[in-house]
Design an enzyme around this catalytic site. Sequence first.
Site, PDB file in Angstrom:
ATOM      1  CB  SER A   1      -0.881  -0.014   1.255  1.00 23.52           C
ATOM      2  OG  SER A   1      -1.440   1.254   1.479  1.00 23.52           O
TER       3      SER A   1
ATOM      4  CD  GLU B   1      -2.475   5.101   4.426  1.00 18.94           C
ATOM      5  OE1 GLU B   1      -2.051   5.357   5.559  1.00 18.94           O
ATOM      6  OE2 GLU B   1      -3.117   5.922   3.739  1.00 18.94           O
TER       7      GLU B   1
ATOM      8  CE1 TYR C   1      -4.083  -1.814   5.616  1.00 18.84           C
ATOM      9  CE2 TYR C   1      -3.048   0.246   4.950  1.00 18.84           C
ATOM     10  CZ  TYR C   1      -3.634  -0.962   4.622  1.00 18.84           C
ATOM     11  OH  TYR C   1      -3.760  -1.328   3.297  1.00 18.84           O
TER      12      TYR C   1
HETATM   13  P1  NAP Z   1     -11.337  -4.832   1.932  1.00 19.98           P
HETATM   14  O1  NAP Z   1     -12.524  -4.492   1.087  1.00 19.98           O
HETATM   15  O2  NAP Z   1     -11.284  -4.355   3.337  1.00 19.98           O
HETATM   16  O3  NAP Z   1     -11.180  -6.429   1.908  1.00 19.98           O
HETATM   17  C1  NAP Z   1     -10.366  -7.101   2.823  1.00 19.98           C
HETATM   18  C2  NAP Z   1     -10.669  -8.577   2.735  1.00 19.98           C
HETATM   19  O4  NAP Z   1      -9.860  -9.285   3.708  1.00 19.98           O
HETATM   20  C3  NAP Z   1     -12.120  -8.965   3.061  1.00 19.98           C
HETATM   21  O5  NAP Z   1     -12.509  -9.993   2.197  1.00 19.98           O
HETATM   22  C4  NAP Z   1     -12.036  -9.476   4.500  1.00 19.98           C
HETATM   23  O6  NAP Z   1     -13.071 -10.383   4.843  1.00 19.98           O
HETATM   24  C5  NAP Z   1     -10.699 -10.204   4.430  1.00 19.98           C
HETATM   25  N1  NAP Z   1     -10.108 -10.460   5.738  1.00 19.98           N
HETATM   26  C6  NAP Z   1      -9.980  -9.599   6.779  1.00 19.98           C
HETATM   27  N2  NAP Z   1      -9.366 -10.207   7.813  1.00 19.98           N
HETATM   28  C7  NAP Z   1      -9.102 -11.473   7.414  1.00 19.98           C
HETATM   29  C8  NAP Z   1      -8.499 -12.601   8.037  1.00 19.98           C
HETATM   30  N3  NAP Z   1      -8.040 -12.539   9.290  1.00 19.98           N
HETATM   31  N4  NAP Z   1      -8.396 -13.747   7.335  1.00 19.98           N
HETATM   32  C9  NAP Z   1      -8.875 -13.838   6.066  1.00 19.98           C
HETATM   33  N5  NAP Z   1      -9.481 -12.808   5.431  1.00 19.98           N
HETATM   34  C10 NAP Z   1      -9.587 -11.651   6.099  1.00 19.98           C
HETATM   35  O7  NAP Z   1      -9.987  -4.321   1.222  1.00 19.98           O
HETATM   36  P2  NAP Z   1      -9.726  -3.938  -0.305  1.00 19.98           P
HETATM   37  O8  NAP Z   1      -9.974  -2.483  -0.490  1.00 19.98           O
HETATM   38  O9  NAP Z   1     -10.377  -4.932  -1.188  1.00 19.98           O
HETATM   39  O10 NAP Z   1      -8.141  -4.111  -0.369  1.00 19.98           O
HETATM   40  C11 NAP Z   1      -7.556  -5.369  -0.703  1.00 19.98           C
HETATM   41  C12 NAP Z   1      -6.138  -5.409  -0.155  1.00 19.98           C
HETATM   42  O11 NAP Z   1      -5.379  -4.352  -0.737  1.00 19.98           O
HETATM   43  C13 NAP Z   1      -6.018  -5.210   1.346  1.00 19.98           C
HETATM   44  O12 NAP Z   1      -4.920  -5.973   1.781  1.00 19.98           O
HETATM   45  C14 NAP Z   1      -5.715  -3.741   1.502  1.00 19.98           C
HETATM   46  O13 NAP Z   1      -5.027  -3.503   2.715  1.00 19.98           O
HETATM   47  C15 NAP Z   1      -4.850  -3.510   0.290  1.00 19.98           C
HETATM   48  N6  NAP Z   1      -4.850  -2.179  -0.283  1.00 19.98           N
HETATM   49  C16 NAP Z   1      -6.021  -1.564  -0.564  1.00 19.98           C
HETATM   50  C17 NAP Z   1      -6.021  -0.319  -1.161  1.00 19.98           C
HETATM   51  C18 NAP Z   1      -7.301   0.375  -1.507  1.00 19.98           C
HETATM   52  O14 NAP Z   1      -7.260   1.589  -1.744  1.00 19.98           O
HETATM   53  N7  NAP Z   1      -8.424  -0.328  -1.605  1.00 19.98           N
HETATM   54  C19 NAP Z   1      -4.793   0.288  -1.478  1.00 19.98           C
HETATM   55  C20 NAP Z   1      -3.627  -0.389  -1.201  1.00 19.98           C
HETATM   56  C21 NAP Z   1      -3.653  -1.625  -0.612  1.00 19.98           C
HETATM   57  P3  NAP Z   1     -14.412  -9.817   5.600  1.00 19.98           P
HETATM   58  O15 NAP Z   1     -14.990  -8.786   4.689  1.00 19.98           O
HETATM   59  O16 NAP Z   1     -15.223 -11.047   5.752  1.00 19.98           O
HETATM   60  O17 NAP Z   1     -13.914  -9.209   6.877  1.00 19.98           O
HETATM   61  O1  F7E Z   2      -9.208   8.042   4.095  1.00 21.09           O
HETATM   62  C1  F7E Z   2      -9.665  11.455   5.324  1.00 21.09           C
HETATM   63  C2  F7E Z   2      -8.710  10.552   6.065  1.00 21.09           C
HETATM   64  O2  F7E Z   2     -10.177   5.945   5.039  1.00 21.09           O
HETATM   65  C3  F7E Z   2      -8.748   8.918   3.092  1.00 21.09           C
HETATM   66  C4  F7E Z   2      -7.269   2.084   2.549  1.00 21.09           C
HETATM   67  O3  F7E Z   2      -7.781   1.353   1.449  1.00 21.09           O
HETATM   68  O4  F7E Z   2      -6.124   3.600   1.101  1.00 21.09           O
HETATM   69  C5  F7E Z   2      -7.076   3.528   2.143  1.00 21.09           C
HETATM   70  O5  F7E Z   2      -6.633   4.250   3.286  1.00 21.09           O
HETATM   71  C6  F7E Z   2      -8.510  10.306   3.681  1.00 21.09           C
HETATM   72  C7  F7E Z   2      -7.684  10.286   4.966  1.00 21.09           C
HETATM   73  O6  F7E Z   2      -8.525   5.840   3.120  1.00 21.09           O
HETATM   74  C8  F7E Z   2     -12.948  11.036   6.787  1.00 21.09           C
HETATM   75  O7  F7E Z   2      -8.178  11.194   7.227  1.00 21.09           O
HETATM   76  C9  F7E Z   2     -11.640  12.674   6.240  1.00 21.09           C
HETATM   77  O8  F7E Z   2      -6.759  11.342   4.934  1.00 21.09           O
HETATM   78  O9  F7E Z   2     -10.783   6.637   2.674  1.00 21.09           O
HETATM   79  P1  F7E Z   2      -9.782   6.579   3.752  1.00 21.09           P
HETATM   80  P2  F7E Z   2      -6.993   5.773   3.562  1.00 21.09           P
HETATM   81  O10 F7E Z   2      -6.806   6.003   4.997  1.00 21.09           O
HETATM   82  O11 F7E Z   2      -6.232   6.666   2.634  1.00 21.09           O
HETATM   83  C10 F7E Z   2      -4.839   3.066   1.402  1.00 21.09           C
HETATM   84  C11 F7E Z   2      -3.976   3.191   0.165  1.00 21.09           C
HETATM   85  C12 F7E Z   2      -4.890   1.710   1.970  1.00 21.09           C
HETATM   86  O12 F7E Z   2      -3.988   0.898   1.786  1.00 21.09           O
HETATM   87  C13 F7E Z   2      -5.961   1.438   2.975  1.00 21.09           C
HETATM   88  O13 F7E Z   2      -6.184   0.035   3.119  1.00 21.09           O
HETATM   89  O14 F7E Z   2      -9.769  10.864   4.041  1.00 21.09           O
HETATM   90  N1  F7E Z   2     -11.012  11.544   5.922  1.00 21.09           N
HETATM   91  N2  F7E Z   2     -12.840  12.401   6.790  1.00 21.09           N
HETATM   92  C14 F7E Z   2     -11.787  10.496   6.237  1.00 21.09           C
HETATM   93  N3  F7E Z   2     -11.608   9.166   6.099  1.00 21.09           N
HETATM   94  C15 F7E Z   2     -12.607   8.344   6.525  1.00 21.09           C
HETATM   95  N4  F7E Z   2     -12.469   7.000   6.389  1.00 21.09           N
HETATM   96  N5  F7E Z   2     -13.767   8.830   7.083  1.00 21.09           N
HETATM   97  C16 F7E Z   2     -13.987  10.172   7.245  1.00 21.09           C
HETATM   98  O15 F7E Z   2     -15.017  10.588   7.755  1.00 21.09           O
END
Ligand code: NAP
Ligand code: F7E
Length: 329
Positions: free
Chosen positions: A127, A129, A153
């Site tokens: 990520s 992050e 995270y």
């Molecule tokens: P998500 O919607 O939160 O999906 C996470 C998945 O992991 C869900 O299917 C969840 O199952 C499963 N999970 C959670 N805890 C688990 C455990 N202990 N054992 C097995 N499965 C488990 O995340 P996403 O947005 O699809 O992201 C996919 C991956 O990419 C994640 O690793 C995330 O950290 C990473 N990532 C995401 C982003 C983004 O912007 N979306 C960016 C960079 C990296 P349940 O729903 O049943 O809990």
């Molecule tokens: O926040 C601000 C918050 O929770 C984005 C995950 O998929 O992307 C995701 O992480 C921004 C942050 O995503 C609210 O403070 C303001 O600056 O949508 P977010 P994230 O934290 O960037 C990365 C790449 C991952 O890997 C992660 O798994 O928005 N913000 N107000 C808020 N965020 C949330 N959630 N809720 C608010 O009310």
Amino acid sequence: MKTALITGINGQDGSYLAELLLEKNYKVWGILKRNSVAENQTYRLDGIYGNPNLHLEYGDLTDFASLVRVLQLAKPMEVYNLAAQSHVRISFDQPIYTAQVTGVGTLNLLEAIRLVCPTSRVYQASSSEMFGNSIDADGFQRETTPLNPVSPYACAKVFSYNICRNYRNAYNMFISNGILFNHESPRRGSNFVTNKVAKEAAKIKLGLSDKLSLGNMDATRDWGHAKDYVRAMWMILQHNSADDFVCATGISHSVQDLVNYVFDYVELDPRQYVRTDKRYFRPEELRDLKGDANKAKEILGWEPEITFQDMMKEMVDYWLDYYKGHVKK
Ligand code: NAP
Ligand code: F7E
């Protein structure tokens, strides 16, 4: 027929990736974490549930034996490790759990793969992050930018990223990191900011709500569409050698810009509805993200296709339809 295993198959990315791999004629195995409401486990998979090439098995990244069991059954050629506790703010509430799943869980999976199917190709969901507040002089983050995580995270993801590189070098395994910047869709959890804003703006438009509470409005993010990013995951594993790639759009917007865009789309003035609430601020914030995906473009030929604007319209339209009763969720 190629065989793939997806951890986190019922998450946002896992569901799109499963659809993509089935279209490519893969046999797809997925790991589901048990939930007391069975429907919660599969609603993002509704479109492919029942497909004879889709096999779902219970397992958990924290349960090494369950990973061995599923790997022995599936014998996958490709493993996509997408499972995680993926919410950054919640990782401050549950830091130990997050480290166990998002960090050590990856090590459990790698060890199980090393023992059961060491020639499988492995994709690790790393990520942006992980960069924290490190930014190169030109304002971008890229593969060489120092990692400086600012949340539990992100610390867990740095551990996973490093252990993947360690296993790649130590055991000559094919393990690649995709360092993905934020990517969204109507399937995004509605407690992430894009989908929260889309959902609440739709509710306000339809008279079902009258306020939206948010945290830090100044943070900026590089938001792309999940469909483009799961295509990148697949391309990363088709490359002839294991490597690490940033995937990003190269364009960033502030949370305030996001709000303005969405409220403009539904023809409302955000100043009448949007408030800030301390609850949504983080103890330490990652301020700005903007990725340089030139390496992925040059080596893999990957480029995002869906714009931020089209993605946000798709998300708002989804919620408008949902609250008008046109879609089942
Ligand atoms: P998500 O919607 O939160 O999906 C996470 C998945 O992991 C869900 O299917 C969840 O199952 C499963 N999970 C959670 N805890 C688990 C455990 N202990 N054992 C097995 N499965 C488990 O995340 P996403 O947005 O699809 O992201 C996919 C991956 O990419 C994640 O690793 C995330 O950290 C990473 N990532 C995401 C982003 C983004 O912007 N979306 C960016 C960079 C990296 P349940 O729903 O049943 O809990
Ligand atoms: O926040 C601000 C918050 O929770 C984005 C995950 O998929 O992307 C995701 O992480 C921004 C942050 O995503 C609210 O403070 C303001 O600056 O949508 P977010 P994230 O934290 O960037 C990365 C790449 C991952 O890997 C992660 O798994 O928005 N913000 N107000 C808020 N965020 C949330 N959630 N809720 C608010 O009310």
